[in-house]
Scaffold this motif. Sequence first.
Motif, PDB file in Angstrom:
ATOM      1  N   LYS A  87      51.299 -15.580 -57.498  1.00  0.00           N
ATOM      2  CA  LYS A  87      51.652 -16.880 -58.076  1.00  0.00           C
ATOM      3  C   LYS A  87      52.079 -17.855 -56.985  1.00  0.00           C
ATOM      4  O   LYS A  87      51.753 -19.039 -57.028  1.00  0.00           O
ATOM      5  CB  LYS A  87      52.781 -16.724 -59.093  1.00  0.00           C
ATOM      6  N   LYS A 130      49.323 -19.415 -55.596  1.00  0.00           N
ATOM      7  CA  LYS A 130      48.597 -20.240 -56.573  1.00  0.00           C
ATOM      8  C   LYS A 130      47.296 -19.614 -57.069  1.00  0.00           C
ATOM      9  O   LYS A 130      46.284 -20.297 -57.239  1.00  0.00           O
ATOM     10  CB  LYS A 130      48.278 -21.638 -55.990  1.00  0.00           C
ATOM     11  N   TYR A 131      47.301 -18.304 -57.271  1.00  0.00           N
ATOM     12  CA  TYR A 131      46.147 -17.687 -57.931  1.00  0.00           C
ATOM     13  C   TYR A 131      46.074 -18.241 -59.352  1.00  0.00           C
ATOM     14  O   TYR A 131      47.109 -18.439 -59.987  1.00  0.00           O
ATOM     15  CB  TYR A 131      46.359 -16.172 -58.074  1.00  0.00           C
ATOM     16  N   PRO A 132      44.878 -18.444 -59.893  1.00  0.00           N
ATOM     17  CA  PRO A 132      44.813 -18.815 -61.316  1.00  0.00           C
ATOM     18  C   PRO A 132      45.261 -17.627 -62.176  1.00  0.00           C
ATOM     19  O   PRO A 132      45.219 -16.480 -61.730  1.00  0.00           O
ATOM     20  CB  PRO A 132      43.336 -19.118 -61.534  1.00  0.00           C
ATOM     21  N   LYS A 133      45.659 -17.954 -63.426  1.00  0.00           N
ATOM     22  CA  LYS A 133      46.269 -16.926 -64.272  1.00  0.00           C
ATOM     23  C   LYS A 133      45.379 -15.700 -64.485  1.00  0.00           C
ATOM     24  O   LYS A 133      45.844 -14.567 -64.393  1.00  0.00           O
ATOM     25  CB  LYS A 133      46.653 -17.523 -65.631  1.00  0.00           C
ATOM     26  N   GLU A 134      44.059 -15.933 -64.753  1.00  0.00           N
ATOM     27  CA  GLU A 134      43.187 -14.784 -65.015  1.00  0.00           C
ATOM     28  C   GLU A 134      43.163 -13.864 -63.808  1.00  0.00           C
ATOM     29  O   GLU A 134      43.130 -12.655 -63.930  1.00  0.00           O
ATOM     30  CB  GLU A 134      41.738 -15.208 -65.325  1.00  0.00           C
ATOM     31  N   LYS A 135      43.204 -14.484 -62.622  1.00  0.00           N
ATOM     32  CA  LYS A 135      43.094 -13.681 -61.412  1.00  0.00           C
ATOM     33  C   LYS A 135      44.330 -12.808 -61.219  1.00  0.00           C
ATOM     34  O   LYS A 135      44.229 -11.609 -60.993  1.00  0.00           O
ATOM     35  CB  LYS A 135      42.871 -14.586 -60.197  1.00  0.00           C
ATOM     36  N   TRP A 136      45.538 -13.409 -61.337  1.00  0.00           N
ATOM     37  CA  TRP A 136      46.717 -12.565 -61.089  1.00  0.00           C
ATOM     38  C   TRP A 136      46.929 -11.543 -62.192  1.00  0.00           C
ATOM     39  O   TRP A 136      47.419 -10.453 -61.954  1.00  0.00           O
ATOM     40  CB  TRP A 136      47.974 -13.348 -60.725  1.00  0.00           C
ATOM     41  N   GLN A 137      46.498 -11.907 -63.410  1.00  0.00           N
ATOM     42  CA  GLN A 137      46.625 -10.918 -64.483  1.00  0.00           C
ATOM     43  C   GLN A 137      45.704  -9.725 -64.240  1.00  0.00           C
ATOM     44  O   GLN A 137      46.074  -8.580 -64.472  1.00  0.00           O
ATOM     45  CB  GLN A 137      46.304 -11.553 -65.825  1.00  0.00           C
TER      46      GLN A 137
END
Lengths: 196, 373
Positions: B101, B104-111
Amino acid sequence: MIFNYITEHVVIVLIAILVSILIGIVLGVIAYWVRLAEKLILWIVEILQTIPSLALLAMLMIVFGLGNVTLIVGLVLYALMPIVRNTHTGLTNVEPFIKDAARGMGMTKLQRLVKVELPLSFPLIFSGIKIALVNSLSVAVMGVLIGAGGLGFPIYRGIQTQSMQLILTGAIPVVLMALIFDFFMSKIERRLLKRA
Amino acid sequence: MIRFENVTKSYGKNVILRNLNFTINPGEFVVLIGPSGCGKTTTLKTINRLIEPDGGKIFIDEKDITKENPVELRRTIGYVIQQIGLFPNMTVEENIAIVPKLLKYPKEKWQGVVKELLELVGMPYEQNAHKYPSELSGGQQQRIGVLRALAASPPIVLMDEPFGALDPITRDTLQDEVRRIQKKLKKTIVFVTHDMDEALKMADVIVFMDSGKILQMASPEEMLRNPADPLIAEFMGKHMSNANMIFTAADFMKTRVTKVSRTTLTLQSIELMRNREVNSLLVINDDDTYFGSVSIEKLRSQGKPGKEIGDMVSDEAPVVNVKDDARETFDKLMTSPTGYVVVLNDDATVAGLITKTSMTKAMGEALWGEMSS
């Protein structure tokens, strides 16, 4: 009639507490971050607390004149101590290894504060807010002497007319409100502490 | 690649790191070990700049790390600490996703990263992602601690005694898991421990430190075979074969020996031997220094009443110093014509005697601890 006094009393106190929370947390954070300011800030808020409320309000009256604003300013100054001190203590007491981990993850100072240190200090800050609020409810009664509204008014009237009934009409709601706020906020406080 | 160049650090007069020079190659599992206060944790923390050295330079992939922004540097280096340090106000998922986070990874990526990593250690996402750290066991918490360090795929992971607070069984499992993950993801891991078992099990390279210096940097096998310093050998302890242990002659000798002056007469000597039930006597000069030894056979064949024992001594019994290596002493004992070896102090006085019996007893004690009787 009495409900108007109660409402006015509560509104004055809540406004004062909200302002106090904002200023208090900022000062607490500065005291935690800036070592040079630490002693000075804690010392000033401590001193403020020791000034008798009547004297403090009277001095403020000279600057701000009569009315609710002066009372709010006085209440804010008065409420600062528990909030600043608890914020500072809470931040200082976050486990060093938690701070180490946060730093090692690559969080900036502000990110560490907002994401880790403040949330972990919140139970203690909340206790400070509770103390400030319960205190302010009774100090606010003094406001009548500098032309502010609230439950000080019926009490003052009662003293002048030597009417016990009138005094109690003002005093009982103050005590009840203090007890009620204390009861519910203590409950929340315990839950917060248990989670932490 | 991590390279230390003349790195020094002191706190006041206290010197923590003395001129460290070493290189860690990509994909290596390097363990820093040594007694407490040796500077191993300080060394580790200079890599992600939690501690700034006073002198020298550290390069990561040939880039001087002091030229980089410390906050951004740390986001590219995983960090695991002994006290685990999960943030109690965040869920497992939030903890793992911290660095992604921050980057600044997008949400789908970090999930996706969180799911993948939890799978890697056999903790299903649905059951675990939304728990708070306090709801997990110590071992599970440190698994999450490790995953958190891996989340942004840093090429380098620093681990500061990560399993020190875990029970032995959990520690063992986590060691295996981390080794497996390291092999699979080809990470460079710098790992601090004071536990030699752990170092030998995990390391490709062990760096042994003491008082801010590197005593030896070698593979576990090499360190076992050739410890560069007695302290290292001591740390290895039970892992070393007995032959490699640092024993001296003093460890194997018996100190109750029968000494007589060289002017003692034959009959007196025979009487003494009978009383003490010994087969030979050690003969000493007037100043207590060793003169020689006499066996009962020799006394019988050469002795006559009134003859001084000093005239019959032989020097065929091998002599060693108390500080001599036990191995040499052992060789001398085996080839000794008298069946014993005389041990002398530095001033040539008799310290004791090594016989096959005393040797056997001492070896037994070294192997199985203090013997009764």
